[in-house]
Scaffold this motif. Structure first.
Motif, PDB file in Angstrom:
ATOM      1  N   THR A  16      46.554  20.478   0.532  1.00  0.00           N
ATOM      2  CA  THR A  16      46.145  20.777  -1.051  1.00  0.00           C
ATOM      3  C   THR A  16      44.446  20.342  -0.907  1.00  0.00           C
ATOM      4  OG1 THR A  16      47.937  19.866  -1.875  1.00  0.00           O
ATOM      5  CG2 THR A  16      46.133  19.928  -3.051  1.00  0.00           C
ATOM      6  N   PHE A  20      41.224  22.780  -1.661  1.00  0.00           N
ATOM      7  CA  PHE A  20      39.679  23.134  -2.744  1.00  0.00           C
ATOM      8  C   PHE A  20      38.264  22.484  -2.227  1.00  0.00           C
ATOM      9  CE2 PHE A  20      43.213  20.237  -4.997  1.00  0.00           C
ATOM     10  CZ  PHE A  20      43.593  21.185  -6.355  1.00  0.00           C
ATOM     11  N   ARG A 102      52.387  15.766  -7.439  1.00  0.00           N
ATOM     12  CA  ARG A 102      51.962  16.983  -6.118  1.00  0.00           C
ATOM     13  C   ARG A 102      53.979  17.130  -5.444  1.00  0.00           C
ATOM     14  NH1 ARG A 102      50.063  21.835  -5.842  1.00  0.00           N
ATOM     15  NH2 ARG A 102      50.110  22.438  -3.716  1.00  0.00           N
ATOM     16  N   ASN A 135      52.360  18.827 -11.623  1.00  0.00           N
ATOM     17  CA  ASN A 135      51.386  20.083 -10.264  1.00  0.00           C
ATOM     18  C   ASN A 135      52.581  20.165  -9.273  1.00  0.00           C
ATOM     19  OD1 ASN A 135      49.110  21.111  -8.036  1.00  0.00           O
ATOM     20  ND2 ASN A 135      50.024  23.428  -9.673  1.00  0.00           N
ATOM     21  N   GLU A 137      54.310  21.034  -5.645  1.00  0.00           N
ATOM     22  CA  GLU A 137      53.680  22.114  -4.752  1.00  0.00           C
ATOM     23  C   GLU A 137      54.602  22.876  -4.228  1.00  0.00           C
ATOM     24  OE1 GLU A 137      54.802  22.037  -1.642  1.00  0.00           O
ATOM     25  OE2 GLU A 137      55.972  20.218  -1.223  1.00  0.00           O
ATOM     26  N   PHE A 148      48.727  27.212   0.108  1.00  0.00           N
ATOM     27  CA  PHE A 148      47.899  27.001  -1.034  1.00  0.00           C
ATOM     28  C   PHE A 148      46.744  28.015  -1.921  1.00  0.00           C
ATOM     29  CE2 PHE A 148      44.135  24.271  -3.053  1.00  0.00           C
ATOM     30  CZ  PHE A 148      44.652  23.400  -3.443  1.00  0.00           C
ATOM     31  N   THR A 154      52.325  28.885  -9.355  1.00  0.00           N
ATOM     32  CA  THR A 154      51.913  27.078  -9.966  1.00  0.00           C
ATOM     33  C   THR A 154      52.237  26.576 -10.889  1.00  0.00           C
ATOM     34  OG1 THR A 154      50.074  28.388  -8.888  1.00  0.00           O
ATOM     35  CG2 THR A 154      49.133  26.363 -10.089  1.00  0.00           C
ATOM     36  N   ILE A 156      52.633  23.532 -13.970  1.00  0.00           N
ATOM     37  CA  ILE A 156      51.537  22.913 -14.429  1.00  0.00           C
ATOM     38  C   ILE A 156      51.906  22.377 -15.588  1.00  0.00           C
ATOM     39  CG2 ILE A 156      49.279  22.345 -16.003  1.00  0.00           C
ATOM     40  CD1 ILE A 156      47.802  24.993 -13.631  1.00  0.00           C
ATOM     41  N   LEU A 171      43.247  25.229 -11.384  1.00  0.00           N
ATOM     42  CA  LEU A 171      44.389  26.298 -10.059  1.00  0.00           C
ATOM     43  C   LEU A 171      44.573  27.407 -10.344  1.00  0.00           C
ATOM     44  CD1 LEU A 171      47.098  22.819 -10.223  1.00  0.00           C
ATOM     45  CD2 LEU A 171      45.519  24.013  -8.765  1.00  0.00           C
ATOM     46  N   PHE A 174      42.471  30.128  -8.059  1.00  0.00           N
ATOM     47  CA  PHE A 174      43.264  30.907  -6.517  1.00  0.00           C
ATOM     48  C   PHE A 174      44.618  31.536  -6.963  1.00  0.00           C
ATOM     49  CE2 PHE A 174      42.066  25.891  -6.086  1.00  0.00           C
ATOM     50  CZ  PHE A 174      41.677  25.670  -4.788  1.00  0.00           C
TER      51      PHE A 174
END
Length: 298
Positions: A16, A20, A102, A135, A137, A148, A154, A156, A171, A174
């Motif tokens: 993760t 980022f 997460r 969130n 994974e 990732f 994804t 949320i 996010l 991505f």
């Protein structure tokens, strides 16, 4: 550039955080293991043994702490300790931070465990220095960093519309499909059901493999064909409306009949038996509810 802290820097946390970093954000990894900290620092990463939010602007704090099972329950001891440490850091923070669960946790953990711990140790309430989000994974251990960077899904969740929006802004770039929820427990349930579904499918074909081996058949071409022929395999909407038993002619006949076939060749099929038992329970429940409605209308 967004300020991000990764609390718990194992496989998920490292993937993760690296993702980022690659996207241009400022990331700090936090972990209690000296060995893990040495590994992270050897990779040139900013790794610390504690979370310090003093002087930090608004940030995202991702909880990627271990939640292993002990028998038939989750062991949340490390998760609780990590969450408590975040609460203590929030007590000295000036910004408005988003705490993001997460880790894979049982449904209800964000609001039933994380929120009380954050309030207790920070002395603050949501909206006053922090907000809470989920969130989960969907990373595979062998390809976590790549997963990732290129997610297929994804999820949320947050009670705060602004928090959902902010997390989405972080996010969505991505790629992949994004689903929003207002209740964190729904997002937590998604992740648990996701893994359990995968496990169930593997066990289903393992059970079929036992039967095919006993019958002297090659399962591989059979399974590859069923993957194309069975609506439950090719249609993602098939069978996902819970609350009603399967019916008709084919499904009851073949589930029951195949149990008899397995018994005749000396094999037990616990998963198939469970399928039939669950359906029987749902059928009885539907009948009972129908009887109750009829009685009320009389």
């Amino acid at each position: 550039m967004t300020r991000i802290f990764i609390v718990g820097s194992g496989v998920v946390g490292t993937a993760t955080g690296k993702g980022f970093l690659d996207a241009g954000h400022e990331v700090t990894f936090v972990d209690v293991s000296p060995q893990r900290l040495d590994q992270l620092r050897a990779m040139g990463l900013d790794a610390r043994d504690g979370l310090d939010l003093r002087g930090e602007a608004d940030a995202f704090i991702f909880l990627t702490l271990p939640t292993p099972n002990v028998g038939h329950r989750y062991d949340l001891s490390a998760f609780e300790a990590g969450t408590a440490s975040v609460g203590k850091a929030l007590a000295q923070a000036a910004g408005n931070h988003v705490v993001v669960v997460r880790s894979t946790v049982p449904p209800g953990t964000a609001e039933g465990l994380v929120l009380p711990l954050l309030k207790e140790h920070s002395g603050k309430t949501p909206g006053e220095g922090f907000t809470l989000a989920s969130n989960p994974e969907f990373l595979r251990a062998a390809s976590a960093v790549e997963d990732f960077r290129h997610p297929w899904m994804t999820v949320i969740a947050s009670r705060s519309a602004r928090t959902r929006e902010r997390l989405g802004e972080l996010l969505v770039p991505f790629g992949g499909e994004v689903r929003y929820f207002t209740d964190p427990a729904e997002a937590e349930f998604v992740k648990c059901a996701h893994n359990i579904y995968n496990a169930t499918k593997i066990s289903f074909w393992n059970e079929m493999w036992l039967v095919s081996r006993t019958l002297g058949l090659d399962l591989d071409p059979i399974a590859q064909t069923v993957a194309r022929s069975a609506e439950g395999s090719y249609n993602p909407e098939y069978g996902i409306r819970g609350g009603a038993p399967y019916g008709g002619v084919c499904l009851p006949k073949d589930t029951q009949g195949f149990l008899g076939l397995a018994a005749s060749i000396g094999l037990d099929m616990p998963l198939l038996r469970a399928v039939v038992e669950v359906n029987d329970v749902l059928a009885a429940r539907v009948d009972q509810e129908a009887d109750e409605l009829t009685a009320e209308a009389a």
